[in-house]
Scaffold this motif. Structure first.
Motif, PDB file in Angstrom:
ATOM      1  N   ASP A  18      35.357  39.289  53.273  1.00 21.14           N
ATOM      2  CA  ASP A  18      35.903  40.438  52.550  1.00 21.14           C
ATOM      3  C   ASP A  18      37.231  40.101  51.874  1.00 21.14           C
ATOM      4  N   ARG A  19      38.049  39.307  52.524  1.00 21.42           N
ATOM      5  CA  ARG A  19      39.316  38.884  51.932  1.00 21.42           C
ATOM      6  C   ARG A  19      39.066  38.013  50.704  1.00 21.42           C
ATOM      7  N   ARG A  70      36.415  38.089  48.771  1.00 22.68           N
ATOM      8  CA  ARG A  70      35.927  38.981  47.711  1.00 22.68           C
ATOM      9  C   ARG A  70      37.099  39.660  47.019  1.00 22.68           C
ATOM     10  N   GLU A  71      38.065  40.109  47.805  1.00 23.31           N
ATOM     11  CA  GLU A  71      39.236  40.795  47.259  1.00 23.31           C
ATOM     12  C   GLU A  71      40.101  39.847  46.422  1.00 23.31           C
ATOM     13  N   SER A 123      38.174  39.453  43.071  1.00 23.33           N
ATOM     14  CA  SER A 123      38.171  40.663  42.243  1.00 23.33           C
ATOM     15  C   SER A 123      39.577  41.040  41.768  1.00 23.33           C
ATOM     16  N   SER A 124      40.585  40.887  42.617  1.00 23.52           N
ATOM     17  CA  SER A 124      41.941  41.257  42.198  1.00 23.52           C
ATOM     18  C   SER A 124      42.470  40.320  41.118  1.00 23.52           C
ATOM     19  N   ASP A 154      40.733  41.272  37.904  1.00 22.18           N
ATOM     20  CA  ASP A 154      41.301  42.526  37.406  1.00 22.18           C
ATOM     21  C   ASP A 154      42.627  42.305  36.689  1.00 22.18           C
ATOM     22  N   TRP A 206      29.332  44.003  44.859  1.00 25.30           N
ATOM     23  CA  TRP A 206      29.106  42.920  45.830  1.00 25.30           C
ATOM     24  C   TRP A 206      27.905  43.221  46.707  1.00 25.30           C
TER      25      TRP A 206
END
Length: 96
Positions: free
Chosen positions: A69-70, A72-73, A76-77, A80, A93
């Motif tokens: 999850d980290r 993925r973040e 994505s961040s 962005d 996801w």
């Protein structure tokens, strides 16, 4: 190995792919063209990207024991940030 995939709708996929690859090239092993890119992270994770005229497809492979999850973040961040005009991008996801 945990595999996450996402199809991100954007008309600027190639631009974002190249910006992300160039951004991380000084820290990680990176290979890219206007249509495809691969980024190998120090923790053993790998990001593969493919751009077309309407989407950026991403495949994120994360080794067992690492925080999926980290990661993925992180991906994505960063995307962005480059897509600030249309952010936040939509990441759907799912397990690959």
């Amino acid at each position: 190995m945990s595999i996450s995939v996402a199809r991100v709708p954007t008309h600027s996929a190639s631009r974002y792919l190249q910006q992300l690859a160039k951004h991380w090239a000084h820290k990680m092993t990176v290979a890219f063209t206007a249509e495809e890119g691969t980024i190998d992270f120090p923790n053993g994770s790998r990001l593969e990207m493919r751009a077309d005229s309407e989407t950026l497809d991403v495949v994120l492979s994360v080794p067992e024991g690492e925080d999926r999850d980290r990661m993925r973040e992180v991906v994505s961040s960063h995307l962005d940030r480059f897509a600030f005009r249309e952010a936040p991008l939509t990441f759907d996801w799912r397990e690959g």
